[in-house]
Each structure stands twice: as structure tokens, then as C-alpha cells.
Design an enzyme around this catalytic site. Structure first.
Site, mmCIF file in Angstrom:
data_model
loop_
_atom_site.group_PDB
_atom_site.id
_atom_site.type_symbol
_atom_site.label_atom_id
_atom_site.label_comp_id
_atom_site.label_asym_id
_atom_site.label_seq_id
_atom_site.Cartn_x
_atom_site.Cartn_y
_atom_site.Cartn_z
ATOM 1 N N ASP A 20 28.119 2.564 -35.108
ATOM 2 C CA ASP A 20 28.466 2.959 -33.650
ATOM 3 C C ASP A 20 29.484 2.058 -33.156
ATOM 4 O OD1 ASP A 20 27.990 3.394 -30.953
ATOM 5 O OD2 ASP A 20 26.112 4.456 -31.575
ATOM 6 N N SER A 71 30.455 7.125 -30.132
ATOM 7 C CA SER A 71 28.987 7.633 -30.305
ATOM 8 C C SER A 71 28.835 8.873 -29.781
ATOM 9 C CB SER A 71 28.069 6.564 -29.657
ATOM 10 O OG SER A 71 26.934 6.568 -30.222
#
Length: 277
Positions: A170, A54
Site C-alpha cells: 500500500d 490505495s
């Protein structure tokens, strides 16, 4: 047998461990990663591999390209929410996420003006999640900006990214602190930076914050074992910063600096111990 040490011995060179920096996810708290990198650079700790999930992939990719903490700080101070979140009413109703993610990819392209991960100065890998198969995906080749966008694509906040034959979101869903990825790539010493500490949040005011907080809680649970796998764990004191609060950059960077300075004796101890074996 450690062949690196073996050949270094006979060549007369002092053997050095392969050091990996693992940068965890945590949205706006990721500015702490910059403070960590600044101290490691100042203390001349070599970074041979960067693995990020991320926001960790975003900061990691920028640094892997230029290897300059001052330029990294400048990029961070110019970054605002509107630079990466391209929200749109039609996107919400017709897409698979509130934001397209195109702005984020464009931002990475401006800061990392090369095409492929293979061309970065420091070996780099971004971690994402395959939404269809429910497995972790490690992106260590191909387009840099697309890999970072995929790794940062918080479900519902960003639309999933079609990349390398999968629909990616993610990486924090499955591996928010990917120490094992660094080990798989031959790291001798892993320095991991955890910015997910303190999941408590009493300032949740909209749907996006509900989603981000839910993912944060889930990620914290699957990180307990991963933290123990690192040789050195750095945990900047950023628990009071909201996941979407871009107004606390200086606080986060300072927290990263202080936590890394505190960890330096342990880092040097690990390096020296490796060299004695």
C-alpha cells in the site's frame, strides 16, 4: 516561462491550467471520492491527470478509463467486501497476508478492460511502497489492474505484490496524499481529496482492524505537510465511517458531494488566478 500559456497566446486560444486530481487512501471511505468526481464533472472542471493511493488508485483508474461518473457510481454500488477480499485460512498461515489480492485485481480488470495504464483516457498514476527498499514507487505504465492491486495492498491484510522488480504494498505507508507526484508530472493546479481525517476509532474488534487502524494513524502523521502542498484540499466528512465499513457508501458519496460543492468557489478562484498570470 510557462510555454503552454506562451503558445496559447499566439494561437489565439485561451490558456487553461493542467489540473490534477489527487485521491488519497482510506479504504471504505474511498466512496467519498465518487461524490467529489461527480461534482467536478457536473461543474465541468477538466481533469488532466489523476494520481491515487490505495483506494484512491482504484476509484481513479476506473474513472480514468471511462470518464463517466454515473458508471463509476454504479461500479461502486455493486462493490462489496467479498468482491475484493479473498481471505483464506491457508493464506494466513502460509502467505504474507490474510488475503491474496487476486479478487481485487480481477475486479479492476472487469471495470477497466484494457491492459495498460498508457491506454487510459486520462493520464493516471498509482502510488505504492517498495517493501524491500522502503521507498515510494509511482506506477504510471504497464498493467492497470496490477498497479491498483499493489497500491491497495495493505500490509498483512493483503499479500505484497511482485511487480516491476519489487515487492510492493500500500502506497499509504509513505505517501497517502501524493500531491508531489502530480507536481512532478506538470500539474498547475492540484485538487487533493483527503479521506483520512479523524483517526479516532472505538470499534476495533479484530486483528485486521487493528492493522488498518495502525496504518491509518501512521498515514495521518505523514500527511500534515502534504495537505498544505495542494492548491485546493477537499476533506469529506467521513471520519465516522470505519475503514472497513462497506455499508456506508451513500453517506460517503454524499459527503464527497457536499465537500466539493463547498470547495467550488475556491477551485474556480484558483483557475481564474492562474489564467490571469
Amino acid at each position: 516561462m510557462n510555454f503552454g500559456k506562451f503558445f496559447s497566446f499566439f494561437s489565439g486560444q485561451r490558456p487553461m491550467p493542467k489540473i490534477a486530481l489527487v485521491l488519497g487512501g482510506g479504504a471504505a471511505r474511498g466512496f467519498a471520492h465518487i461524490g467529489v468526481i461527480r461534482v467536478l464533472e457536473q461543474e465541468k472542471i477538466p481533469i488532466d491527470l489523476i494520481v491515487g493511493t490505495s483506494v484512491g488508485s482504484l476509484i481513479g483508474a476506473i474513472y480514468a478509463y471511462d470518464v463517466n461518473s454515473f458508471e463509476l457510481e454504479w461500479s461502486a454500488f455493486t462493490l462489496e467486501r467479498d468482491d475484493i477480499f479473498d481471505y483464506g485460512l491457508m493464506t494466513v498461515f502460509t502467505g504474507l497476508g490474510a488475503a491474496k489480492g487476486e479478487k481485487l485485481e480481477e475486479f479492476v480488470t472487469t471495470r477497466v478492460p484494457i491492459a495498460d495504464i498508457e491506454d487510459l483516457k486520462i493520464p493516471f498514476a498509482a502510488v505504492a511502497t517498495d517493501l524491500n527498499r522502503g521507498v515510494r514507487v509511482v506506477l504510471d505504465r504497464g498493467p492497470v489492474a496490477r498497479a491498483v492491486r499493489a497500491s491497495c495492498s495493505i500490509p498483512v491484510v493483503f499479500q505484497p505484490v511482485e511487480h516491476q522488480g519489487g515487492l510492493l504494498v500500500d502506497g499509504g505507508l509513505l505517501d497517502n496524499l501524493p500531491v508531489s507526484v502530480a507536481r512532478e508530472r506538470g500539474a498547475d493546479i492540484v485538487i487533493a481529496v483527503d479521506i483520512s481525517v479523524n483517526v479516532e476509532n472505538h470499534d476495533i474488534t479484530n486483528l485486521i482492524e487493528v492493522i488498518v487502524q495502525s496504518i491509518n494513524i501512521m498515514a495521518a502523521e505523514n500527511m500534515r505537510r502534504r495537505k498544505q502542498e495542494a492548491d485546493v484540499l477537499i476533506s469529506p466528512a467521513v471520519g465516522s465511517v470505519g475503514m472497513m465499513d462497506f455499508g456506508q457508501k451513500k453517506l460517503c458519496m454524499q459527503a464527497g458531494i457536499e465537500a466539493t460543492q463547498k470547495a467550488m468557489p475556491e477551485i474556480r478562484k484558483k483557475i481564474e488566478a492562474w489564467m490571469r498570470v
